[in-house]
Design a protein around this motif. Structure first.
Motif, PDB file in Angstrom:
ATOM      1  N   LEU A  36     -21.590  49.028  61.296  1.00 21.34           N
ATOM      2  CA  LEU A  36     -22.612  50.074  61.328  1.00 21.34           C
ATOM      3  C   LEU A  36     -22.911  50.530  59.909  1.00 21.34           C
ATOM      4  CD1 LEU A  36     -21.280  52.275  64.271  1.00 21.34           C
ATOM      5  CD2 LEU A  36     -23.172  50.669  64.343  1.00 21.34           C
ATOM      6  N   PRO A  37     -24.115  51.044  59.670  1.00 20.22           N
ATOM      7  CA  PRO A  37     -24.425  51.590  58.339  1.00 20.22           C
ATOM      8  C   PRO A  37     -23.461  52.706  57.962  1.00 20.22           C
ATOM      9  CG  PRO A  37     -26.418  51.331  59.639  1.00 20.22           C
ATOM     10  CD  PRO A  37     -25.275  51.081  60.573  1.00 20.22           C
ATOM     11  N   ALA A  38     -23.136  52.790  56.684  1.00 18.95           N
ATOM     12  CA  ALA A  38     -22.174  53.793  56.216  1.00 18.95           C
ATOM     13  C   ALA A  38     -22.631  55.208  56.536  1.00 18.95           C
ATOM     14  CB  ALA A  38     -21.960  53.629  54.713  1.00 18.95           C
ATOM     15  N   ARG A  39     -23.946  55.462  56.484  1.00 18.93           N
ATOM     16  CA  ARG A  39     -24.430  56.822  56.736  1.00 18.93           C
ATOM     17  C   ARG A  39     -24.091  57.286  58.162  1.00 18.93           C
ATOM     18  NH1 ARG A  39     -28.726  53.391  56.497  1.00 18.93           N
ATOM     19  NH2 ARG A  39     -30.009  53.149  58.384  1.00 18.93           N
ATOM     20  N   MET A  40     -24.128  56.352  59.117  1.00 22.20           N
ATOM     21  CA  MET A  40     -23.784  56.702  60.502  1.00 22.20           C
ATOM     22  C   MET A  40     -22.286  56.939  60.649  1.00 22.20           C
ATOM     23  SD  MET A  40     -26.021  54.035  62.775  1.00 22.20           S
ATOM     24  CE  MET A  40     -27.796  53.825  62.556  1.00 22.20           C
ATOM     25  N   ARG A  41     -21.495  56.009  60.113  1.00 24.05           N
ATOM     26  CA  ARG A  41     -20.047  56.117  60.260  1.00 24.05           C
ATOM     27  C   ARG A  41     -19.504  57.333  59.507  1.00 24.05           C
ATOM     28  NH1 ARG A  41     -16.224  53.080  62.400  1.00 24.05           N
ATOM     29  NH2 ARG A  41     -17.729  51.432  62.896  1.00 24.05           N
ATOM     30  N   ASP A  42     -20.013  57.585  58.316  1.00 20.78           N
ATOM     31  CA  ASP A  42     -19.534  58.743  57.549  1.00 20.78           C
ATOM     32  C   ASP A  42     -19.815  60.042  58.294  1.00 20.78           C
ATOM     33  OD1 ASP A  42     -18.665  57.076  55.569  1.00 20.78           O
ATOM     34  OD2 ASP A  42     -20.360  57.449  54.213  1.00 20.78           O
ATOM     35  N   LEU A  43     -21.020  60.154  58.847  1.00 24.14           N
ATOM     36  CA  LEU A  43     -21.371  61.366  59.593  1.00 24.14           C
ATOM     37  C   LEU A  43     -20.475  61.533  60.809  1.00 24.14           C
ATOM     38  CD1 LEU A  43     -23.393  63.735  59.798  1.00 24.14           C
ATOM     39  CD2 LEU A  43     -24.820  62.250  61.217  1.00 24.14           C
ATOM     40  N   ALA A  44     -20.239  60.435  61.525  1.00 28.21           N
ATOM     41  CA  ALA A  44     -19.390  60.495  62.712  1.00 28.21           C
ATOM     42  C   ALA A  44     -17.951  60.845  62.347  1.00 28.21           C
ATOM     43  CB  ALA A  44     -19.443  59.171  63.463  1.00 28.21           C
ATOM     44  N   GLU A  45     -17.468  60.296  61.244  1.00 29.06           N
ATOM     45  CA  GLU A  45     -16.091  60.580  60.805  1.00 29.06           C
ATOM     46  C   GLU A  45     -15.883  62.065  60.566  1.00 29.06           C
ATOM     47  OE1 GLU A  45     -14.473  56.586  58.477  1.00 29.06           O
ATOM     48  OE2 GLU A  45     -15.026  58.395  57.358  1.00 29.06           O
ATOM     49  N   VAL A  46     -16.791  62.656  59.812  1.00 32.15           N
ATOM     50  CA  VAL A  46     -16.643  64.079  59.482  1.00 32.15           C
ATOM     51  C   VAL A  46     -16.815  64.942  60.732  1.00 32.15           C
ATOM     52  CG1 VAL A  46     -17.560  65.978  58.108  1.00 32.15           C
ATOM     53  CG2 VAL A  46     -17.373  63.696  57.111  1.00 32.15           C
ATOM     54  N   ALA A  47     -17.764  64.575  61.593  1.00 29.90           N
ATOM     55  CA  ALA A  47     -18.008  65.361  62.809  1.00 29.90           C
ATOM     56  C   ALA A  47     -16.789  65.397  63.715  1.00 29.90           C
ATOM     57  CB  ALA A  47     -19.202  64.796  63.568  1.00 29.90           C
TER      58      ALA A  47
END
Length: 379
Positions: free
Chosen positions: A308-319
């Motif tokens: 997955l694109p990093a922007r999606m995974r990073d957002l999900a990780e922090v959430a």
């Protein structure tokens, strides 16, 4: 025996399933505590042959009183800001219903727990004479404690776990029992049962259960005094409520809870059940792709086998960190924190300052410290 086994199974099953299902995890607190109630009721019936909450109406009365009881703490927390809620249901009605289901377990758990450790089913009952002078003194203590708490919340917050005891004991001291009723801790002490504090201390030393941080146990003893006072008052009020008056009281409690939950939803709710569709920083094309792929929650994104694109995974990780949710994850990204690793390496004080400069309401510094601490634990 069936109640005991079923309750234990409900707790264990929920804890296991919560590791695999995000929805079960969000409901974990409520399901586990109702499982504890079922197990306690079964254990009490095994030991004494009867339960202090033998009928559905008895459990309903105690549960409704418990909702009202905890709502009073929710009102105090609007000033104290001592606790927050995450992952609550997305709708106002769902949130109010969920919180009521959770709050309804407090007094029944104390009532059943007290019965379990008591030597006989009727232990703790007696006839208490009225005591007007102590009543006036206790009312004064309640008023003074409430004033201090509201004026100096940072220093006087421990009084939140004591002031309601003053109020309940004051009201009980005004009443004259016509027949044996459940005695409050102070009534039992005045009647010569000085072992009541030893029984409270035995419960004070209980092991940790679900979400309660260890320092919170310092408030267990005074909180149990408040619970004891509330249960004694309930034992005197509930028998007078029958038919229409009982339904009016239930509706009044429901209405009061609805209003209190509305206040709390605005002030103490950090996040609702997360959905990737809540993201405002992802382009519509990303949101449409996530929906088509069935990746509707942050946990779905993190469990996805495909790249997955990093922007999606990073957002999900922090959430997912401490269930802080998509909106806060996006605000953290605006503050320069993208991904769990960056949150874990952040300095909480400096991050709080950066968040305060973004123009929106700044989170409490204790909340930022919690997020950083949980990110470090989950690396």
């Amino acid at each position: 025996m069936l109640r005991l086994v079923s309750g234990v199974a409900a707790v264990i099953g929920t804890l296991l399933l919560s590791r695999r299902s995000e929805q079960v995890d969000l409901w974990r607190f409520a399901i586990c505590w109702w499982g504890v109630l079922l197990a306690l009721d079964g254990a009490v019936r095994l030991r004494h042959g009867a339960s202090p909450l033998p009928r559905a109406r008895d459990l309903l009365a105690c549960a409704a009183a418990s909702v009202l009881f905890w709502d009073l703490f929710e009102l105090l927390d609007l000033r104290l800001h001592d606790w927050w809620y995450v992952g609550v249901p997305r709708t106002r009605l769902g949130g109010a219903a969920f919180s009521a289901i959770c709050f309804a377990t407090v007094l029944p758990a104390v009532r059943l727990g007290a019965a379990l450790i008591s030597p006989r089913p009727d232990a703790g009952a007696g006839v208490a004479p009225p005591s007007p002078p102590p009543a006036r003194a206790l009312f004064a203590l309640f008023a003074a404690s409430l004033a201090l708490l509201l004026a100096f919340p940072t220093a006087a917050f421990p009084l939140a776990w004591l002031l309601l005891w003053f109020l309940f004991e004051a009201e009980l001291a005004r009443r004259h029992d016509q027949e044996p009723r459940l005695l409050s801790p102070l009534q039992a002490w005045r009647a010569g049962d000085h072992r009541v504090l030893l029984r409270l201390l035995a419960r004070f030393e209980s092991a940790k259960l679900f979400e309660m941080p260890l320092p919170g146990y310092l408030g267990y003893l005074p909180f149990l005094l408040e619970c004891g006072g509330a249960l004694a008052l309930l034992d005197r009020v509930a028998p007078r409520l029958r038919g229409v008056s009982a339904w009016v009281m239930l509706l009044a409690i429901a209405g009061f809870h609805w209003e209190v939950d509305g206040f709390g939803r605005r002030a103490t709710t950090i996040s609702v059940a997360p959905r990737m569709a809540d993201a405002r920083t992802l382009p519509p094309s990303d949101l449409e792709w996530l929906e088509r792929a069935g990746l509707r929650t942050p946990l779905d994104v993190l469990r996805a086998a495909r790249p997955l694109p990093a922007r999606m995974r990073d957002l999900a990780e922090v959430a997912q960190v401490a269930h802080l949710g998509i909106p806060w994850a996006e605000r953290l990204a605006r503050a320069g924190v993208r991904g769990r690793a960056m949150l874990a390496s952040a300095d909480p004080a400096r991050l709080s300052e950066r968040l305060a400069t973004l123009g929106d309401e700044a989170p409490h510094p204790a909340l930022v410290r919690l997020w950083v601490r949980e990110a470090r634990k989950s690396r």
